[in-house]
Write a protein that holds these residues in place. Structure first.
Motif, mmCIF file in Angstrom:
data_model
loop_
_atom_site.group_PDB
_atom_site.id
_atom_site.type_symbol
_atom_site.label_atom_id
_atom_site.label_comp_id
_atom_site.label_asym_id
_atom_site.label_seq_id
_atom_site.Cartn_x
_atom_site.Cartn_y
_atom_site.Cartn_z
ATOM 1 N N LEU A 57 0.996 -1.140 0.093
ATOM 2 C CA LEU A 57 0.123 0.078 0.046
ATOM 3 C C LEU A 57 0.921 1.264 -0.064
ATOM 4 N N GLY A 58 -0.010 2.333 -0.344
ATOM 5 C CA GLY A 58 0.968 3.645 -0.305
ATOM 6 C C GLY A 58 1.702 4.237 0.947
ATOM 7 N N ASP A 59 1.160 3.539 1.998
ATOM 8 C CA ASP A 59 1.753 3.963 3.301
ATOM 9 C C ASP A 59 3.093 2.947 3.569
ATOM 10 N N GLY A 60 3.298 2.150 2.746
ATOM 11 C CA GLY A 60 4.328 1.144 3.009
ATOM 12 C C GLY A 60 3.972 -0.178 3.699
ATOM 13 N N SER A 61 2.874 -0.226 4.070
ATOM 14 C CA SER A 61 2.563 -1.602 4.803
ATOM 15 C C SER A 61 1.857 -2.544 3.805
ATOM 16 N N ALA A 62 1.998 -3.968 3.793
ATOM 17 C CA ALA A 62 1.369 -4.849 2.975
ATOM 18 C C ALA A 62 0.283 -5.579 3.453
ATOM 19 N N ALA A 63 -0.802 -5.884 2.542
ATOM 20 C CA ALA A 63 -2.033 -6.420 3.061
ATOM 21 C C ALA A 63 -2.456 -7.399 2.125
ATOM 22 N N GLU A 64 -2.881 -8.520 2.558
ATOM 23 C CA GLU A 64 -3.349 -9.812 2.016
ATOM 24 C C GLU A 64 -4.615 -9.531 1.486
ATOM 25 N N MET A 65 -5.081 -9.623 0.174
ATOM 26 C CA MET A 65 -6.499 -9.358 -0.244
ATOM 27 C C MET A 65 -6.885 -10.427 -1.193
ATOM 28 N N GLU A 66 -8.351 -10.726 -1.064
ATOM 29 C CA GLU A 66 -8.669 -11.589 -1.889
ATOM 30 C C GLU A 66 -8.529 -11.155 -3.457
ATOM 31 N N LEU A 67 -8.201 -12.092 -4.223
ATOM 32 C CA LEU A 67 -7.880 -11.594 -5.822
ATOM 33 C C LEU A 67 -8.756 -10.671 -6.205
ATOM 34 N N GLU A 68 -9.982 -11.455 -6.188
ATOM 35 C CA GLU A 68 -11.209 -10.852 -7.251
ATOM 36 C C GLU A 68 -11.571 -9.502 -6.451
ATOM 37 N N GLN A 69 -11.579 -9.394 -5.291
ATOM 38 C CA GLN A 69 -12.067 -8.131 -4.741
ATOM 39 C C GLN A 69 -10.930 -7.015 -5.013
ATOM 40 N N TYR A 70 -9.571 -7.548 -5.141
ATOM 41 C CA TYR A 70 -8.504 -6.521 -5.368
ATOM 42 C C TYR A 70 -8.510 -6.106 -6.781
ATOM 43 N N LEU A 71 -9.057 -6.895 -7.994
ATOM 44 C CA LEU A 71 -9.242 -6.396 -9.076
ATOM 45 C C LEU A 71 -10.307 -5.413 -9.329
ATOM 46 N N THR A 72 -11.288 -5.378 -8.540
ATOM 47 C CA THR A 72 -12.319 -4.291 -8.537
ATOM 48 C C THR A 72 -11.694 -3.055 -8.244
ATOM 49 N N GLY A 73 -10.904 -2.989 -7.326
ATOM 50 C CA GLY A 73 -9.932 -1.867 -6.976
ATOM 51 C C GLY A 73 -9.048 -1.115 -8.038
ATOM 52 N N VAL A 74 -8.516 -2.274 -8.682
ATOM 53 C CA VAL A 74 -7.602 -2.041 -9.827
ATOM 54 C C VAL A 74 -8.442 -1.421 -10.889
#
Length: 320
Positions: A57-74
């Motif tokens: 993420l932009g603040d330097g932290s890492a987050a595990e996301m469900e792939l299909e939900q991540y793709l909506t944000g992309v």
């Protein structure tokens, strides 16, 4: 004796009830006798795995996301809301392919598979932030629809996930991978990309003073800029391959980086003490043009046809 007759009576009642129980449909059996649901009583090991991706993420932290939900944000972060659904579906497939290939060991990052920087990996706009900043629920629903209707679909070449590069606008023709990165990739070849004229950066012009130009490319140049520019060679995609400036040879990609140009597809001229550069397109121009994909969708092309056009020789498959 009383106990003997009580036992006989109980047996008789059970004898009458048992045939009735056996003739009831399965769904109407008393709760205590109903058989386990064979469809839902599945062990954790047998449940289909939900694919995830680790996102920096932009603040330097890492987050595990469900792939299909991540793709909506992309999709919300990468593509204008008013683009056609077939273009959004093409983007969903490409973004999924990119993320999964990164997860397979092709990541640019040590602590994550992808980041949210569009200039590095893929843009990402969480739906809740998108709405909070003025985006519409309809746009979120459209992004979710594009992801859902292409669920699991990826692009492969010779059985392996492709390097699914994409960009905003080509200026009319995409570029060969070898011209930008030095490696020839059979499915990343120059191809026409008509209909992009409405793109925000289809054509841009930037002007440098003689001093600014010389300082940016790190050259000691004398005289007027009109005397500096020599022979120019071009790539198959219409980008500048090499250009002679002040007797020195510069690569088009190097000049783009040094001057902060929107693309390597540019023309250069000099007027008095100024250098004028006009670029076509925005981005590295390798792979799928997002504005080109939308133009194809407007003309009736399906997302399958869009992908086949920009990634020739690839296969559209549903991953495990």
């Amino acid at each position: 004796m009383k106990r003997f007759w009580k036992e006989i009576l109980c047996a008789g009642v059970l004898g009458l009830a048992l045939p009735w129980l056996l003739t009831l449909p399965p769904g109407e059996q008393p709760e205590e006798t109903q058989a386990p649901n064979q469809e839902t009583d599945v062990t954790a090991e047998e449940q289909p795995a939900v694919q995830t991706v680790t996102v920096l993420l932009g603040d330097g932290s890492a987050a595990e996301m469900e792939l299909e939900q991540y793709l909506t944000g992309v999709l919300l972060g990468e593509m204008p809301a008013d683009f056609e659904m077939e273009a959004k579906k093409a983007q969903a497939v490409v973004a999924r392919t990119y993320a999964l290939r990164a997860r397979q060991g092709h990541s640019k990052h040590d602590t994550a598979d992808v980041c949210t920087d569009a200039a590095c990996c893929q843009g990402y706009f969480p739906p809740e932030d998108y709405i909070a900043q003025g985006g519409s629920q309809e746009a979120v629903a459209a992004a979710e629809q594009a992801v859902a209707e292409t669920a699991g679909q990826v692009l492969t070449y010779d059985g392996a996930l492709i390097e699914a590069t994409y960009f905003s606008c080509s200026g009319g023709r995409t570029e060969d991978a070898v011209a930008v990165w030095g490696s020839d990739v059979p499915y990343l070849q120059a191809t026409d990309s008509p209909g992009e004229e409405n793109a925000d950066h289809f054509i841009d012009t930037v002007t440098f003073s003689a001093e600014e130009f010389a300082a940016a490319i790190g050259a000691d140049l004398e005289g007027l800029p009109g005397e500096w520019i020599g022979e120019i060679t071009y790539t198959d995609g219409g980008g500048v391959d090499e250009i002679e400036i002040g007797g020195e040879i510069y690569g088009g990609t190097d000049l783009r980086r040094a001057l902060g140009l929107r693309s390597t597809a540019f023309s250069i001229s000099a007027v008095g003490d100024s250098v004028i550069i006009t670029t076509r397109g925005f981005g590295h121009r390798v792979g799928m043009s997002q504005y080109g994909a939308d133009a194809m969708a407007v003309q009736g092309s399906s997302y399958q046809e869009i992908l086949a056009h920009y990634y020739q020789g690839t296969s559209l498959e549903t991953g495990d």
